[in-house]
Scaffold this motif. Structure first.
Motif, mmCIF file in Angstrom:
data_model
loop_
_atom_site.group_PDB
_atom_site.id
_atom_site.type_symbol
_atom_site.label_atom_id
_atom_site.label_comp_id
_atom_site.label_asym_id
_atom_site.label_seq_id
_atom_site.Cartn_x
_atom_site.Cartn_y
_atom_site.Cartn_z
ATOM 1 N N HIS A 58 -0.856 -0.907 7.532
ATOM 2 C CA HIS A 58 -1.792 -1.136 6.620
ATOM 3 C C HIS A 58 -2.187 -2.730 6.966
ATOM 4 O O HIS A 58 -3.226 -3.060 6.606
ATOM 5 C CB HIS A 58 -1.190 -1.163 5.332
ATOM 6 N N SER A 101 0.788 -1.155 0.013
ATOM 7 C CA SER A 101 -0.007 0.024 -0.049
ATOM 8 C C SER A 101 0.798 1.296 0.191
ATOM 9 O O SER A 101 0.562 2.154 -0.755
ATOM 10 C CB SER A 101 -0.937 0.011 1.383
ATOM 11 N N CYS A 102 1.797 1.424 0.797
ATOM 12 C CA CYS A 102 2.758 2.579 0.869
ATOM 13 C C CYS A 102 4.332 2.513 0.775
ATOM 14 O O CYS A 102 4.741 3.346 0.826
ATOM 15 C CB CYS A 102 2.142 3.267 2.218
ATOM 16 N N CYS A 129 2.932 -2.930 5.928
ATOM 17 C CA CYS A 129 3.290 -2.766 6.954
ATOM 18 C C CYS A 129 2.466 -2.596 8.179
ATOM 19 O O CYS A 129 1.155 -3.151 7.898
ATOM 20 C CB CYS A 129 3.751 -0.867 6.854
#
Ligand SMILES: [Zn+2]
Length: 78
Positions: free
Chosen positions: A50, A28-29, A47
């Motif tokens: 998320h 996601s990031c 992570c």
């Protein structure tokens, strides 16, 4: 050239599940991944943030849920 690992014959004797490393990144990031979710069509990496965010939805379809977020707290503890 393929860089896809097939994992055949590469079972680690020391750990039943592979450890996530700094090279594993949240889908996601892009932060370092501490959670690995195995689903029908592959693996997802998240992570801590998320992983928790998606846990409710993904837990319904996840085959396995590998969570190393405890390492975060160990590392942060002074
Ligand atoms: Zn993330």
């Amino acid at each position: 050239m393929s860089t896809i690992s097939t994992n055949t014959g590469a079972v680690d004797e020391l750990a039943s599940e592979p450890q996530l490393t700094a090279a594993d990144r949240c889908d996601s990031c892009g932060a370092q991944a501490y959670i690995r979710v195995t689903v029908n069509n592959g693996e997802l990496l998240f992570c801590a943030h998320h992983g928790k965010k998606h846990q409710e939805k993904l837990s319904a379809i996840a085959h396995s849920w590998h969570d190393e977020t405890a390492r975060l707290f160990e590392e942060q503890r002074a």
